[in-house]
Write a protein that holds these residues in place. Structure first.
Motif, PDB file in Angstrom:
ATOM      1  N   LYS A 144      49.973  46.565  52.234  1.00  0.00           N
ATOM      2  CA  LYS A 144      51.264  45.921  52.486  1.00  0.00           C
ATOM      3  C   LYS A 144      52.399  46.940  52.501  1.00  0.00           C
ATOM      4  O   LYS A 144      53.269  46.915  53.387  1.00  0.00           O
ATOM      5  N   ALA A 145      52.385  47.862  51.531  1.00  0.00           N
ATOM      6  CA  ALA A 145      53.451  48.861  51.457  1.00  0.00           C
ATOM      7  C   ALA A 145      53.410  49.800  52.651  1.00  0.00           C
ATOM      8  O   ALA A 145      54.443  50.120  53.250  1.00  0.00           O
ATOM      9  N   ASP A 195      53.345  53.076  58.415  1.00  0.00           N
ATOM     10  CA  ASP A 195      52.376  54.162  58.246  1.00  0.00           C
ATOM     11  C   ASP A 195      51.035  53.724  58.852  1.00  0.00           C
ATOM     12  O   ASP A 195      50.509  52.657  58.499  1.00  0.00           O
ATOM     13  N   PRO A 196      50.458  54.516  59.760  1.00  0.00           N
ATOM     14  CA  PRO A 196      49.198  54.128  60.404  1.00  0.00           C
ATOM     15  C   PRO A 196      48.029  53.996  59.431  1.00  0.00           C
ATOM     16  O   PRO A 196      47.023  53.369  59.750  1.00  0.00           O
ATOM     17  N   ARG A 197      48.176  54.564  58.234  1.00  0.00           N
ATOM     18  CA  ARG A 197      47.091  54.457  57.259  1.00  0.00           C
ATOM     19  C   ARG A 197      46.999  53.054  56.658  1.00  0.00           C
ATOM     20  O   ARG A 197      46.074  52.767  55.894  1.00  0.00           O
ATOM     21  N   ALA A 198      47.920  52.168  57.012  1.00  0.00           N
ATOM     22  CA  ALA A 198      47.822  50.774  56.574  1.00  0.00           C
ATOM     23  C   ALA A 198      46.504  50.165  57.047  1.00  0.00           C
ATOM     24  O   ALA A 198      45.885  49.368  56.345  1.00  0.00           O
ATOM     25  N   ARG A 199      46.077  50.582  58.241  1.00  0.00           N
ATOM     26  CA  ARG A 199      44.804  50.064  58.774  1.00  0.00           C
ATOM     27  C   ARG A 199      43.633  50.525  57.913  1.00  0.00           C
ATOM     28  O   ARG A 199      42.716  49.751  57.620  1.00  0.00           O
ATOM     29  N   LEU A 200      43.675  51.785  57.461  1.00  0.00           N
ATOM     30  CA  LEU A 200      42.605  52.295  56.603  1.00  0.00           C
ATOM     31  C   LEU A 200      42.587  51.552  55.272  1.00  0.00           C
ATOM     32  O   LEU A 200      41.519  51.218  54.753  1.00  0.00           O
ATOM     33  N   ALA A 201      43.777  51.304  54.731  1.00  0.00           N
ATOM     34  CA  ALA A 201      43.849  50.585  53.464  1.00  0.00           C
ATOM     35  C   ALA A 201      43.301  49.174  53.622  1.00  0.00           C
ATOM     36  O   ALA A 201      42.588  48.665  52.748  1.00  0.00           O
ATOM     37  N   ALA A 202      43.633  48.526  54.745  1.00  0.00           N
ATOM     38  CA  ALA A 202      43.142  47.169  54.986  1.00  0.00           C
ATOM     39  C   ALA A 202      41.623  47.143  55.097  1.00  0.00           C
ATOM     40  O   ALA A 202      40.971  46.153  54.742  1.00  0.00           O
ATOM     41  N   GLN A 203      41.047  48.258  55.576  1.00  0.00           N
ATOM     42  CA  GLN A 203      39.598  48.367  55.714  1.00  0.00           C
ATOM     43  C   GLN A 203      38.933  48.952  54.465  1.00  0.00           C
ATOM     44  O   GLN A 203      37.735  49.189  54.454  1.00  0.00           O
ATOM     45  N   TRP A 215      42.015  60.048  50.197  1.00  0.00           N
ATOM     46  CA  TRP A 215      42.817  60.621  49.120  1.00  0.00           C
ATOM     47  C   TRP A 215      43.102  62.109  49.252  1.00  0.00           C
ATOM     48  O   TRP A 215      43.888  62.671  48.487  1.00  0.00           O
ATOM     49  N   ALA A 216      42.465  62.774  50.218  1.00  0.00           N
ATOM     50  CA  ALA A 216      42.801  64.198  50.422  1.00  0.00           C
ATOM     51  C   ALA A 216      44.148  64.340  51.086  1.00  0.00           C
ATOM     52  O   ALA A 216      44.729  65.430  51.128  1.00  0.00           O
ATOM     53  N   VAL A 217      44.689  63.222  51.610  1.00  0.00           N
ATOM     54  CA  VAL A 217      45.980  63.236  52.298  1.00  0.00           C
ATOM     55  C   VAL A 217      47.024  62.585  51.404  1.00  0.00           C
ATOM     56  O   VAL A 217      46.849  61.453  50.983  1.00  0.00           O
ATOM     57  N   ASP A 218      48.085  63.302  51.098  1.00  0.00           N
ATOM     58  CA  ASP A 218      49.148  62.753  50.258  1.00  0.00           C
ATOM     59  C   ASP A 218      50.055  61.851  51.078  1.00  0.00           C
ATOM     60  O   ASP A 218      50.215  62.013  52.281  1.00  0.00           O
ATOM     61  N   LEU A 219      50.672  60.904  50.383  1.00  0.00           N
ATOM     62  CA  LEU A 219      51.709  60.093  51.018  1.00  0.00           C
ATOM     63  C   LEU A 219      53.008  60.885  50.947  1.00  0.00           C
ATOM     64  O   LEU A 219      53.577  61.057  49.888  1.00  0.00           O
ATOM     65  N   ASP A 220      53.451  61.435  52.056  1.00  0.00           N
ATOM     66  CA  ASP A 220      54.666  62.251  52.006  1.00  0.00           C
ATOM     67  C   ASP A 220      55.675  61.742  53.030  1.00  0.00           C
ATOM     68  O   ASP A 220      55.485  60.718  53.635  1.00  0.00           O
TER      69      ASP A 220
END
Length: 344
Positions: free
Chosen positions: A319-320, A326-334, A339-344
């Motif tokens: 949701k956040a 952020d395109p990683r929302a799709r990864l989170a939903a799946q 975790w090797a990539v920081d949220l910056d």
């Protein structure tokens, strides 16, 4: 960094003082209830206590009496906050052993000037050098009489923390906890050898034995980061901490006694993990309510590094990230971790 405990039942005053002192470089802990504050003093030794006079259930004067009744806290610097109508209470407080008082209302400069003067008179630098600290979060270290302890053996250090966690134990309880794979006779022998090494590392009086029960001497009484973390986590659950305080608290967490491989240590790790997950959940919620969506995403991600099966954190992270575009929302939903990539 001077450590200050502020006690006041007025949430607005607590927040104001906390912000002023934190910005001035002080480490601040707050409590809205004197009874809770007394519990905090068992695991947190401040360089100064600041307390309101008029509070429900226990007044600031009664709180002061309780603090002064403990021999180890009899000289702890203590400052009262008072309104003009409470001058008589202030006089009684000074007679009870208060070191100073600050009239309300006060300006930030009034507060800082009074605190700096009190800390200087208390000889803060000299006080801090003689304290005992036990650090178990992300490390395994004990500061004794101002220096790091050179342990005779790693197991002696583990026994020290086991005693710190369990207060009083029998030789068999300690032997079974630290050497679960050994038979009774061998484990008992190892316990007594390790106990001797612990005493050699600290002092012969470091561990007291009464009726075959063992406890750390009262002269040790270290500040203990794991207990302090848990106490503050309880404050967080009670709604006493704001977003920045929750952020700071979550950063205190680390693996308990890394390198120690014992079932008892695993039990402590599990307990601390649950406390950290609770803190991160509260921090994520507070960040969301404050419109700090990026912060909320980071708190959810940190929670998932501890519990990758938490549906609440996966949903919160998705949701956040979606709100941030952020395109990683799709990864989170799946439920895919990156975790090797920081949220910056």
């Amino acid at each position: 960094m001077p450590r200050i405990l502020v006690v006041d039942d007025d949430a607005a005053i607590l927040k104001l003082i906390s912000v002023i002192l934190s910005r001035a470089g002080h480490e601040v802990r707050t409590s809205s209830h004197p009874v809770e504050a007394l519990e905090m003093l068992n695991v947190f030794t401040p360089d100064l206590v600041i307390s309101d006079v008029v509070m429900p259930y226990m007044t600031g004067l009664e709180f002061l009496e309780q603090v002064r009744s403990n021999e180890k806290r009899s000289a702890m610097p203590f400052m009262l906050l008072s309104s003009h109508a409470e001058r008589g209470d202030v006089r009684r407080g000074m007679n009870l052993g208060a070191d100073d008082y600050l009239p309300k209302p006060f300006t930030p400069q009034d507060l800082l000037t009074a605190i700096d003067a009190r800390l200087r008179r208390a000889g803060l630098a000299a006080q801090g050098a003689s304290g005992t600290e036990a650090k178990a979060l992300g490390t395994a270290q004990v500061i004794w009489k101002g220096d790091g302890v050179s342990w005779v053996s790693r197991k002696a250090l583990e026994l020290f923390f086991y005693l710190l966690e369990h207060k009083e134990v029998t030789s068999w309880q300690a032997a079974e906890a630290l050497w679960p794979e050994k038979d009774e006779a061998r484990a008992s022998s190892l316990f007594h050898t390790t106990l001797h090494r612990l005493r050699r590392s600290l002092s012969n009086e470091a561990v007291v034995s009464t009726n075959r029960r063992y406890t750390l001497s009262e002269e040790i009484n270290p500040t203990y980061d794991a207990k302090r973390f848990e106490l503050l986590a309880k404050q967080a659950e009670a709604g006493s901490l704001g977003l920045e305080e929750l952020r700071e608290l979550s950063s205190m967490y680390g693996e308990f006694l890394p390198g120690v491989d014992s079932p008892w240590a695993d039990d402590v790790r599990s307990r601390l993990e649950q406390a950290q997950l609770s803190v991160l959940s509260l921090a994520a919620r507070a960040a969301g309510e404050a419109g700090r969506v990026k912060d909320a995403a980071q708190f959810h991600q940190r929670a998932l590094t501890i519990d990758p099966l938490s549906e609440q954190d996966w949903n919160g992270l998705a949701k956040a990230l979606s709100a941030l575009g952020d395109p990683r929302a799709r990864l989170a939903a799946q439920r895919e971790a990156w975790w090797a990539v920081d949220l910056d």
